[in-house]
Design a protein around this motif. Structure first.
Motif, PDB file in Angstrom:
ATOM      1  N   PHE A   1       0.827  -1.197   0.000  1.00 44.12           N
ATOM      2  CA  PHE A   1       0.000   0.000   0.000  1.00 44.12           C
ATOM      3  C   PHE A   1       0.866   1.253   0.000  1.00 44.12           C
ATOM      4  O   PHE A   1       0.551   2.234  -0.661  1.00 44.12           O
ATOM      5  CB  PHE A   1      -0.952   0.006   1.209  1.00 44.12           C
ATOM      6  CG  PHE A   1      -1.810   1.236   1.262  1.00 44.12           C
ATOM      7  CD1 PHE A   1      -2.900   1.374   0.420  1.00 44.12           C
ATOM      8  CD2 PHE A   1      -1.509   2.268   2.137  1.00 44.12           C
ATOM      9  CE1 PHE A   1      -3.691   2.514   0.457  1.00 44.12           C
ATOM     10  CE2 PHE A   1      -2.294   3.413   2.187  1.00 44.12           C
ATOM     11  CZ  PHE A   1      -3.389   3.526   1.343  1.00 44.12           C
ATOM     12  N   ARG A   2       1.972   1.192   0.743  1.00 44.63           N
ATOM     13  CA  ARG A   2       2.851   2.362   0.822  1.00 44.63           C
ATOM     14  C   ARG A   2       3.433   2.717  -0.546  1.00 44.63           C
ATOM     15  O   ARG A   2       3.534   3.889  -0.910  1.00 44.63           O
ATOM     16  CB  ARG A   2       3.962   2.105   1.840  1.00 44.63           C
ATOM     17  CG  ARG A   2       4.585   3.391   2.347  1.00 44.63           C
ATOM     18  CD  ARG A   2       5.517   3.162   3.498  1.00 44.63           C
ATOM     19  NE  ARG A   2       6.768   2.638   3.000  1.00 44.63           N
ATOM     20  CZ  ARG A   2       7.573   1.833   3.683  1.00 44.63           C
ATOM     21  NH1 ARG A   2       7.244   1.444   4.887  1.00 44.63           N
ATOM     22  NH2 ARG A   2       8.697   1.409   3.174  1.00 44.63           N
ATOM     23  N   THR A   3       3.768   1.705  -1.334  1.00 46.22           N
ATOM     24  CA  THR A   3       4.303   1.948  -2.676  1.00 46.22           C
ATOM     25  C   THR A   3       3.248   2.571  -3.579  1.00 46.22           C
ATOM     26  O   THR A   3       3.517   3.551  -4.290  1.00 46.22           O
ATOM     27  CB  THR A   3       4.820   0.631  -3.297  1.00 46.22           C
ATOM     28  OG1 THR A   3       5.809   0.082  -2.432  1.00 46.22           O
ATOM     29  CG2 THR A   3       5.424   0.876  -4.669  1.00 46.22           C
ATOM     30  N   VAL A   4       2.034   2.044  -3.544  1.00 45.51           N
ATOM     31  CA  VAL A   4       0.926   2.595  -4.336  1.00 45.51           C
ATOM     32  C   VAL A   4       0.665   4.039  -3.919  1.00 45.51           C
ATOM     33  O   VAL A   4       0.491   4.927  -4.766  1.00 45.51           O
ATOM     34  CB  VAL A   4      -0.354   1.738  -4.170  1.00 45.51           C
ATOM     35  CG1 VAL A   4      -1.564   2.425  -4.781  1.00 45.51           C
ATOM     36  CG2 VAL A   4      -0.154   0.364  -4.767  1.00 45.51           C
ATOM     37  N   LEU A   5       0.649   4.280  -2.624  1.00 45.41           N
ATOM     38  CA  LEU A   5       0.412   5.625  -2.103  1.00 45.41           C
ATOM     39  C   LEU A   5       1.511   6.593  -2.542  1.00 45.41           C
ATOM     40  O   LEU A   5       1.234   7.711  -2.963  1.00 45.41           O
ATOM     41  CB  LEU A   5       0.308   5.575  -0.583  1.00 45.41           C
ATOM     42  CG  LEU A   5      -0.019   6.878   0.119  1.00 45.41           C
ATOM     43  CD1 LEU A   5      -1.367   7.419  -0.346  1.00 45.41           C
ATOM     44  CD2 LEU A   5      -0.043   6.660   1.629  1.00 45.41           C
TER      45      LEU A   5
ATOM     46  N   LEU B   1       0.915   9.889  -4.861  1.00 48.54           N
ATOM     47  CA  LEU B   1       1.276  11.222  -4.382  1.00 48.54           C
ATOM     48  C   LEU B   1       2.294  11.893  -5.296  1.00 48.54           C
ATOM     49  O   LEU B   1       2.218  13.089  -5.566  1.00 48.54           O
ATOM     50  CB  LEU B   1       1.796  11.150  -2.951  1.00 48.54           C
ATOM     51  CG  LEU B   1       0.770  10.741  -1.898  1.00 48.54           C
ATOM     52  CD1 LEU B   1       1.440  10.513  -0.553  1.00 48.54           C
ATOM     53  CD2 LEU B   1      -0.334  11.757  -1.796  1.00 48.54           C
ATOM     54  N   GLU B   2       3.249  11.113  -5.781  1.00 47.92           N
ATOM     55  CA  GLU B   2       4.246  11.679  -6.693  1.00 47.92           C
ATOM     56  C   GLU B   2       3.603  12.105  -8.011  1.00 47.92           C
ATOM     57  O   GLU B   2       3.979  13.133  -8.580  1.00 47.92           O
ATOM     58  CB  GLU B   2       5.376  10.672  -6.932  1.00 47.92           C
ATOM     59  CG  GLU B   2       6.281  10.531  -5.728  1.00 47.92           C
ATOM     60  CD  GLU B   2       7.331   9.441  -5.874  1.00 47.92           C
ATOM     61  OE1 GLU B   2       8.276   9.459  -5.064  1.00 47.92           O
ATOM     62  OE2 GLU B   2       7.211   8.579  -6.771  1.00 47.92           O
ATOM     63  N   GLN B   3       2.610  11.365  -8.470  1.00 49.22           N
ATOM     64  CA  GLN B   3       1.880  11.759  -9.688  1.00 49.22           C
ATOM     65  C   GLN B   3       1.147  13.084  -9.477  1.00 49.22           C
ATOM     66  O   GLN B   3       0.977  13.859 -10.410  1.00 49.22           O
ATOM     67  CB  GLN B   3       0.864  10.691 -10.090  1.00 49.22           C
ATOM     68  CG  GLN B   3       1.469   9.498 -10.775  1.00 49.22           C
ATOM     69  CD  GLN B   3       0.418   8.457 -11.108  1.00 49.22           C
ATOM     70  OE1 GLN B   3      -0.670   8.435 -10.542  1.00 49.22           O
ATOM     71  NE2 GLN B   3       0.752   7.573 -12.038  1.00 49.22           N
ATOM     72  N   ASP B   4       0.724  13.348  -8.244  1.00 47.64           N
ATOM     73  CA  ASP B   4       0.039  14.604  -7.923  1.00 47.64           C
ATOM     74  C   ASP B   4       1.014  15.745  -7.643  1.00 47.64           C
ATOM     75  O   ASP B   4       0.603  16.841  -7.285  1.00 47.64           O
ATOM     76  CB  ASP B   4      -0.890  14.409  -6.716  1.00 47.64           C
ATOM     77  CG  ASP B   4      -2.258  13.897  -7.111  1.00 47.64           C
ATOM     78  OD1 ASP B   4      -2.456  13.578  -8.302  1.00 47.64           O
ATOM     79  OD2 ASP B   4      -3.136  13.840  -6.232  1.00 47.64           O
ATOM     80  N   GLY B   5       2.317  15.473  -7.770  1.00 53.44           N
ATOM     81  CA  GLY B   5       3.308  16.526  -7.607  1.00 53.44           C
ATOM     82  C   GLY B   5       3.899  16.635  -6.210  1.00 53.44           C
ATOM     83  O   GLY B   5       4.675  17.553  -5.936  1.00 53.44           O
ATOM     84  N   TYR B   6       3.560  15.729  -5.330  1.00 54.53           N
ATOM     85  CA  TYR B   6       4.127  15.755  -3.976  1.00 54.53           C
ATOM     86  C   TYR B   6       5.517  15.125  -3.990  1.00 54.53           C
ATOM     87  O   TYR B   6       5.768  14.159  -4.712  1.00 54.53           O
ATOM     88  CB  TYR B   6       3.248  14.964  -2.996  1.00 54.53           C
ATOM     89  CG  TYR B   6       1.919  15.599  -2.706  1.00 54.53           C
ATOM     90  CD1 TYR B   6       1.807  16.630  -1.786  1.00 54.53           C
ATOM     91  CD2 TYR B   6       0.759  15.157  -3.343  1.00 54.53           C
ATOM     92  CE1 TYR B   6       0.581  17.215  -1.508  1.00 54.53           C
ATOM     93  CE2 TYR B   6      -0.474  15.734  -3.068  1.00 54.53           C
ATOM     94  CZ  TYR B   6      -0.558  16.757  -2.159  1.00 54.53           C
ATOM     95  OH  TYR B   6      -1.765  17.328  -1.883  1.00 54.53           O
TER      96      TYR B   6
END
Length: 177
Positions: free
Chosen positions: A1-5, A9-14
């Motif tokens: 789950f942590r990898t998916v999360l 988040l990285e796709q959203d620019g975080y």
């Protein structure tokens, strides 16, 4: 789950920093001072409640929101998480669009809180200082006198006060500012 999360988040620019356990999370927080913390209850070394409490005490000045993101959903755990300092609580499985909005709202609230604190500090300066001379005004004098009076009572030491009156000061002030 942590990898998916992390990928979401990285796709959203975080920019995402991960920690394997609570001790590492505290170290990462102290190094990076992130805008938000996502935390699970079930972790090695230290549970999420203890980690949340420690992070909350470290983040108090920065008002960093802590989002508990966990599969634990009993009322006792929810209450315990908020008592430890969690800002919000989301149970897994979570819909990613909902998580996106929660993160956005929590970060915006944190930024507004920081702006409010800065504005209040500026307002406090304006209330206590004369704008022209930058000297403490009567309000600040009265606050300071009250503090010193209380300290004098506790320490049983004398308090001295000297008052001066400058004759014709108004005309001097009107002429020279």
């Amino acid at each position: 789950f942590r990898t998916v999360l992390r990928l979401f988040l990285e796709q959203d620019g975080y920019r995402v920093a991960e920690a394997e356990n609570g001790i590492e999370a505290i170290n990462v927080f102290e190094q990076l001072h992130p805008d938000i913390i996502l935390l699970d209850i079930s972790m090695p070394d230290m549970d999420g409640f203890e980690c949340c409490h420690k992070l909350h005490s470290l983040a108090q000045d920065q008002h960093t929101p802590i989002l508990m993101l966990t599969s634990v959903e009993d009322e006792r755990s929810i209450n315990r998480a908020f008592a430890a300092g969690a800002t919000d609580y989301v149970t897994k499985p979570v819909l990613l669009p909902i998580l996106r909005q929660r993160l956005k709202r929590l970060i915006e609230q944190s930024q507004l809180q920081q702006k409010l604190i800065a504005a209040n500090q500026q307002l406090q300066l304006l209330v206590n200082l004369d704008e022209l001379t930058q000297v403490a005004n009567r309000r600040r004098f009265e606050e300071y006198l009250a503090l010193e009076w209380q300290r004098q009572i506790r320490s049983q030491q004398p308090l001295s006060l000297i008052l001066c009156d400058v004759d014709f000061f108004k005309s001097y002030n009107d002429t020279y500012g």
